[in-house]
Design a protein around this motif. Structure first.
Motif, PDB file in Angstrom:
ATOM      1  N   SER A  43       0.830  -1.204   0.000  1.00  0.00           N
ATOM      2  CA  SER A  43       0.000   0.000   0.000  1.00  0.00           C
ATOM      3  C   SER A  43       0.865   1.255   0.000  1.00  0.00           C
ATOM      4  O   SER A  43       0.391   2.348   0.241  1.00  0.00           O
ATOM      5  N   SER A  44       2.162   1.080  -0.231  1.00  0.00           N
ATOM      6  CA  SER A  44       3.057   2.223  -0.348  1.00  0.00           C
ATOM      7  C   SER A  44       3.990   1.982  -1.519  1.00  0.00           C
ATOM      8  O   SER A  44       4.031   0.892  -2.084  1.00  0.00           O
ATOM      9  N   ARG A  45       4.731   2.985  -1.887  1.00  0.00           N
ATOM     10  CA  ARG A  45       5.677   2.883  -2.997  1.00  0.00           C
ATOM     11  C   ARG A  45       7.109   2.955  -2.479  1.00  0.00           C
ATOM     12  O   ARG A  45       8.022   3.323  -3.207  1.00  0.00           O
ATOM     13  N   ASP A  46       7.334   2.594  -1.210  1.00  0.00           N
ATOM     14  CA  ASP A  46       8.649   2.706  -0.602  1.00  0.00           C
ATOM     15  C   ASP A  46       9.426   1.405  -0.800  1.00  0.00           C
ATOM     16  O   ASP A  46       9.136   0.388  -0.165  1.00  0.00           O
ATOM     17  N   PRO A  47      10.424   1.393  -1.687  1.00  0.00           N
ATOM     18  CA  PRO A  47      11.191   0.168  -1.925  1.00  0.00           C
ATOM     19  C   PRO A  47      11.900  -0.339  -0.678  1.00  0.00           C
ATOM     20  O   PRO A  47      12.185  -1.531  -0.559  1.00  0.00           O
ATOM     21  N   ALA A  48      12.182   0.565   0.276  1.00  0.00           N
ATOM     22  CA  ALA A  48      12.870   0.139   1.498  1.00  0.00           C
ATOM     23  C   ALA A  48      12.035  -0.861   2.278  1.00  0.00           C
ATOM     24  O   ALA A  48      12.580  -1.727   2.978  1.00  0.00           O
ATOM     25  N   GLU A  49      10.706  -0.766   2.172  1.00  0.00           N
ATOM     26  CA  GLU A  49       9.840  -1.729   2.851  1.00  0.00           C
ATOM     27  C   GLU A  49      10.054  -3.131   2.295  1.00  0.00           C
ATOM     28  O   GLU A  49      10.015  -4.117   3.033  1.00  0.00           O
ATOM     29  N   ILE A  50      10.243  -3.220   0.993  1.00  0.00           N
ATOM     30  CA  ILE A  50      10.482  -4.525   0.377  1.00  0.00           C
ATOM     31  C   ILE A  50      11.783  -5.121   0.920  1.00  0.00           C
ATOM     32  O   ILE A  50      11.827  -6.283   1.321  1.00  0.00           O
ATOM     33  N   ASP A  51      12.834  -4.304   0.964  1.00  0.00           N
ATOM     34  CA  ASP A  51      14.125  -4.781   1.450  1.00  0.00           C
ATOM     35  C   ASP A  51      14.029  -5.238   2.898  1.00  0.00           C
ATOM     36  O   ASP A  51      14.645  -6.240   3.287  1.00  0.00           O
ATOM     37  N   ALA A  52      13.242  -4.526   3.709  1.00  0.00           N
ATOM     38  CA  ALA A  52      13.137  -4.846   5.132  1.00  0.00           C
ATOM     39  C   ALA A  52      12.391  -6.151   5.383  1.00  0.00           C
ATOM     40  O   ALA A  52      12.475  -6.710   6.473  1.00  0.00           O
ATOM     41  N   CYS A  53      11.670  -6.632   4.383  1.00  0.00           N
ATOM     42  CA  CYS A  53      10.860  -7.848   4.561  1.00  0.00           C
ATOM     43  C   CYS A  53      11.572  -9.122   4.137  1.00  0.00           C
ATOM     44  O   CYS A  53      11.030 -10.213   4.321  1.00  0.00           O
ATOM     45  N   VAL A  54      12.772  -8.986   3.599  1.00  0.00           N
ATOM     46  CA  VAL A  54      13.472 -10.165   3.084  1.00  0.00           C
ATOM     47  C   VAL A  54      13.676 -11.214   4.170  1.00  0.00           C
ATOM     48  O   VAL A  54      13.549 -12.425   3.935  1.00  0.00           O
ATOM     49  N   ASP A  55      13.991 -10.767   5.388  1.00  0.00           N
ATOM     50  CA  ASP A  55      14.232 -11.707   6.480  1.00  0.00           C
ATOM     51  C   ASP A  55      12.968 -12.000   7.294  1.00  0.00           C
ATOM     52  O   ASP A  55      13.038 -12.751   8.277  1.00  0.00           O
ATOM     53  N   LEU A  56      11.855 -11.402   6.916  1.00  0.00           N
ATOM     54  CA  LEU A  56      10.616 -11.594   7.668  1.00  0.00           C
ATOM     55  C   LEU A  56       9.651 -12.554   6.976  1.00  0.00           C
ATOM     56  O   LEU A  56       8.984 -13.355   7.631  1.00  0.00           O
ATOM     57  N   LEU A  57       9.576 -12.460   5.656  1.00  0.00           N
ATOM     58  CA  LEU A  57       8.631 -13.275   4.898  1.00  0.00           C
ATOM     59  C   LEU A  57       9.311 -14.487   4.307  1.00  0.00           C
ATOM     60  O   LEU A  57      10.506 -14.464   4.012  1.00  0.00           O
ATOM     61  N   GLU A  58       8.535 -15.533   4.105  1.00  0.00           N
ATOM     62  CA  GLU A  58       9.048 -16.728   3.462  1.00  0.00           C
ATOM     63  C   GLU A  58       9.411 -16.421   2.006  1.00  0.00           C
ATOM     64  O   GLU A  58       8.694 -15.679   1.323  1.00  0.00           O
ATOM     65  N   PRO A  59      10.512 -16.980   1.497  1.00  0.00           N
ATOM     66  CA  PRO A  59      10.820 -16.809   0.074  1.00  0.00           C
ATOM     67  C   PRO A  59       9.644 -17.303  -0.778  1.00  0.00           C
ATOM     68  O   PRO A  59       9.017 -18.307  -0.477  1.00  0.00           O
ATOM     69  N   GLY A  60       9.366 -16.564  -1.839  1.00  0.00           N
ATOM     70  CA  GLY A  60       8.266 -16.941  -2.716  1.00  0.00           C
ATOM     71  C   GLY A  60       6.910 -16.428  -2.286  1.00  0.00           C
ATOM     72  O   GLY A  60       5.905 -16.701  -2.952  1.00  0.00           O
TER      73      GLY A  60
END
Length: 316
Positions: A43-60
């Motif tokens: 719900s945002s356009r902040d790419p930093a949020e995507i980077d911050a989720c790499v270790d939080l969400l399951e791959p895929g």
């Protein structure tokens, strides 16, 4: 403070579990099963949020990319590529009324596949009052044949358990039936992702009504967020019925003021896990990272059932 509302007595976790014929430990596993593979929506356009989720969400993990007014499809493709590089499964929105031409749709899909290896899309009409091109509805996009031509065979369409503010229920039912027929003929893997709701009852009633279609349903819920933010997005998204239902039930407002999360609805939906409910889809109004942290805690079992029919996250 007295609200003048008669509250139901709290239900012990064991009693709630017995109501669905399982132990508390079994109910915990059912809740985790329901949440396994949940998708999220930016719900945002902040790419930093995507980077911050790499270790939080399951791959895929499937991450949907909304297409709000002012966002070009080129921007969506760029976000899809970033999600793919981060190990996620990008699912861009294709909003019919924001596609200027058939050529623009062709270019959007070609870029999404070529730059982000997209094989799934969420196809909607879009909430623009007037179409910017030849497409008024999601069915018209699917009828072009361009999705399967580009190898996008997994297609989500919208479902409205509480109705649509501008479309009659009969028209929504007819449109879903037409999409099912087209998908079968075109070899598309069709699923329904519902608009978010604050209550399980309308969702379960709607799911029961469309069960005969045989289409998997991913139930839309809001991730953890503040009540003012939830209500603001509800108004923006046209979820008037949910807002009216909340205002008519002071106890529900009180609950959200305290909890600001989807725990109660998730626990209620878990009692009905099975076709056509295939999983959950979270609208991240409180931010992608906040919902990702919540999901990680659930995945790791860091939650406990509570006496009020909910569960507490991060305390186990």
């Amino acid at each position: 403070m007295q609200s003048g509302v008669t509250m139901e007595p709290p239900v012990e976790p064991a009693v709630a579990s017995q109501a669905i014929g399982v132990s508390p430990g079994g109910e915990r596993r059912i809740i985790q099963d329901l949440l396994a593979g949940a998708s999220l929506e930016l719900s945002s356009r902040d790419p930093a949020e995507i980077d911050a989720c790499v270790d939080l969400l399951e791959p895929g993990t499937a991450v949907y990319i909304s297409m709000p007014p002012g966002q070009t499809y080129h921007g969506n493709v760029a976000l899809a590529a970033r999600l793919r590089r981060s190990g996620f499964h990008p699912v861009p929105h294709i909003a019919a009324r924001r596609i200027a031409s058939r050529d623009a749709l062709d270019d959007y899909l070609e870029r999404a596949v070529g730059e982000a290896a997209v094989d799934s899309a969420f196809v909607i009409a879009g909430d623009s009052a007037r179409a910017s091109g030849p497409f008024e509805a999601s069915l018209a996009l699917l009828e072009t044949g361009l999705f399967q031509r580009h190898g996008i065979v997994h297609v989500g369409v919208a479902g409205y358990p509480e109705g649509h503010p501008r479309i009659a229920a009969s028209a929504l039912d007819s449109a879903l039936a037409a999409k099912k027929t087209l998908a079968r003929q075109a070899g598309l893997d069709l699923r329904v992702v519902t608009q978010f709701s604050f209550e399980s009852d309308p969702v379960l009633a709607w799911v029961a009504k469309i069960k005969g279609h045989g289409i998997p349903v991913h139930v839309g819920l809001s991730g953890p967020a503040s009540l003012p933010r939830l209500l603001r997005f509800a108004a923006m998204c046209g979820v008037g019925n949910s807002v009216r239902a909340l205002k008519a039930r002071p106890q529900a407002i009180t609950r959200l003021l305290v909890e600001t999360g989807p725990e109660v609805v998730v626990r209620e939906l878990a009692q009905h896990l099975g076709p056509p409910i295939a999983g959950l889809h979270f609208f991240c109004f409180g931010g992608l990272v906040r919902t990702a942290r919540w999901l990680r805690a659930m995945r790791e079992g860091r939650f406990e059932l509570t006496e009020d029919g909910s569960f507490r996250v991060g305390s186990a």
